[in-house]
Design an enzyme around this catalytic site. Structure first.
Site, PDB file in Angstrom:
ATOM      1  N   ASP A  95       8.336  -8.017   4.700  1.00 25.85           N
ATOM      2  CA  ASP A  95       8.803  -8.265   6.052  1.00 25.85           C
ATOM      3  C   ASP A  95       8.001  -9.363   6.734  1.00 25.85           C
ATOM      4  O   ASP A  95       8.271  -9.715   7.882  1.00 25.85           O
ATOM      5  CB  ASP A  95       8.810  -6.993   6.891  1.00 25.85           C
ATOM      6  CG  ASP A  95       7.489  -6.246   6.822  1.00 25.85           C
ATOM      7  OD1 ASP A  95       6.532  -6.793   6.253  1.00 25.85           O
ATOM      8  OD2 ASP A  95       7.418  -5.114   7.334  1.00 25.85           O
ATOM      9  N   LYS A 156       9.014  -0.996  -0.390  1.00 31.05           N
ATOM     10  CA  LYS A 156       7.623  -0.923   0.067  1.00 31.05           C
ATOM     11  C   LYS A 156       7.604  -0.271   1.431  1.00 31.05           C
ATOM     12  O   LYS A 156       8.420  -0.595   2.291  1.00 31.05           O
ATOM     13  CB  LYS A 156       6.983  -2.311   0.147  1.00 31.05           C
ATOM     14  CG  LYS A 156       5.522  -2.266   0.595  1.00 31.05           C
ATOM     15  CD  LYS A 156       4.884  -3.650   0.550  1.00 31.05           C
ATOM     16  CE  LYS A 156       5.299  -4.514   1.718  1.00 31.05           C
ATOM     17  NZ  LYS A 156       4.721  -4.024   3.016  1.00 31.05           N
ATOM     18  N   GLU A 225      -4.457  -3.587   1.983  1.00 32.84           N
ATOM     19  CA  GLU A 225      -4.623  -4.827   2.734  1.00 32.84           C
ATOM     20  C   GLU A 225      -5.843  -4.802   3.648  1.00 32.84           C
ATOM     21  O   GLU A 225      -6.077  -3.819   4.370  1.00 32.84           O
ATOM     22  CB  GLU A 225      -3.370  -5.119   3.580  1.00 32.84           C
ATOM     23  CG  GLU A 225      -3.495  -6.405   4.376  1.00 32.84           C
ATOM     24  CD  GLU A 225      -2.193  -6.864   5.016  1.00 32.84           C
ATOM     25  OE1 GLU A 225      -2.218  -7.881   5.739  1.00 32.84           O
ATOM     26  OE2 GLU A 225      -1.156  -6.212   4.790  1.00 32.84           O
TER      27      GLU A 225
END
Length: 335
Positions: A95, A156, A225
């Site tokens: 995204d 995801k 992340e």
């Protein structure tokens, strides 16, 4: 995509390849290139078409062997196709396309319909991968749309322990889930902005708990992340599934970057996260080419004869002789 593998981001509430050949007549063509005479033709095949399909089992095998897994984002057919042709194991329709392709402020603005359009675009390059916060059932319906309408092979989903029931529901329906923990961009307002996660003991413990929770819920892989490398490495050691790092150090099972970032396809002065290594200067090369094209057009150097279709002298002479007559006839018809 699993690359031949494709994944799409499931996004909150509103959310969710062949390279072009520039063929010169002066150069020998590869045997697998079909010559076409229009810019609107489908793009050609590459040697990647003969590659063995990457599946979830393939990734698990790579993980067990300690073979690093390569992942790259894509948001349209050309970017997905070039990622596949370059040999990426996984292509992720993230995204992040909200910012890099649609000019939005952040990933919260992108809608499910936007994601589906981009998923379909990327999946045409290779076989490829949901809104999910209201309930597991809503998430499942979104995931089903990503698979059926978007041509994805998995989805995801951002979130840790709180998303475990949702991950479990989707995986029980037979749709693979790539979990995303640590810095979760869709939730940056609730976590204090785009900040490194896991820098304190309490923070690192939370990331570890999130990783274990999504693993037990059925995620086949975990994207980590913006977490200190040492923390991500310890988490990777404790999991039974691969981790994919982005700003999480070399100890993860594989790495991912946003394609626009790593190719330098952005104007000078744009903020780039610390973890991004820029491998090319696509922006600079694009500017150079476009400026040269402009100069050639202004000077009438383009298109030269080399780029113009020929006509025989005889046909041209005959055409010249009838031009006036044709114009007069057509002018008369229009009166």
């Amino acid at each position: 995509m699993l690359t031949k593998s494709l994944f799409a981001s499931l996004t909150p509430l509103r959310h969710s390849l062949r390279p072009r050949y520039s063929v010169s007549a002066r150069l020998p063509l590869p045997s697998n290139v079909v010559v076409r005479y229009s810019s609107y033709s489908p793009l050609g095949k590459t040697s990647s078409d003969s590659r063995k399909k990457v599946t979830i089992q393939t990734l698990q095998t790579m993980y067990k062997k300690g073979d690093p897994i390569t992942v790259l984002t894509a948001h349209d057919f050309p970017s997905g196709h070039v990622a596949d042709a370059a040999g990426m194991d996984v292509v992720l329709v993230g995204d992040s396309l909200a910012m890099v392709a649609l000019g939005m402020e952040d990933t919260n603005e992108v809608a499910m319909e936007d994601m589906l359009v981009h998923c379909r675009s990327v999946s045409h390059s290779r076989p490829p991968h949901g809104s999910y916060e209201l309930s597991p059932e809503q998430a499942l319906q979104s995931a089903i749309r990503m698979v059926k309408e978007g041509g994805m092979k998995a989805v995801k989903l951002e979130g840790g322990q709180e998303m475990a029931p949702t991950i479990r529901r989707i995986t029980q329906a037979g749709i693979p889930v790539l979990a995303h923990i640590g810095l979760t961009p869709q939730r940056h307002h609730s976590i204090g902005g785009f900040r490194v996660q896991g820098k304190s003991v309490a923070g690192a413990v939370k990331v570890m708990r999130d990783a274990l929770a999504v693993q037990e819920a059925g995620a086949f892989m975990v994207l980590v992340e913006a977490v200190p490398g040492e923390v991500a490495a310890l988490i990777t050691e404790r999991l039974r599934v691969p981790t994919i790092g982005i700003g999480a150090g070399v100890g993860c099972s594989g790495q991912v970057l946003v394609q626009v970032d790593m190719l330098g396809n952005f104007s000078p002065g744009r903020f780039v996260p610390k973890f991004v290594k820029t491998y090319a200067d696509v922006w600079g090369e694009s500017i150079r080419g476009i400026e040269e094209f402009k100069r050639d057009v202004k000077s009438r150097a383009f298109p030269s004869r080399e780029y113009t279709y020929p006509i025989s002298e005889q046909e041209l002479l005959e055409f010249r002789s009838v031009v006036g007559e044709v114009v007069d006839q057509e002018s008369g018809h229009s009166e």
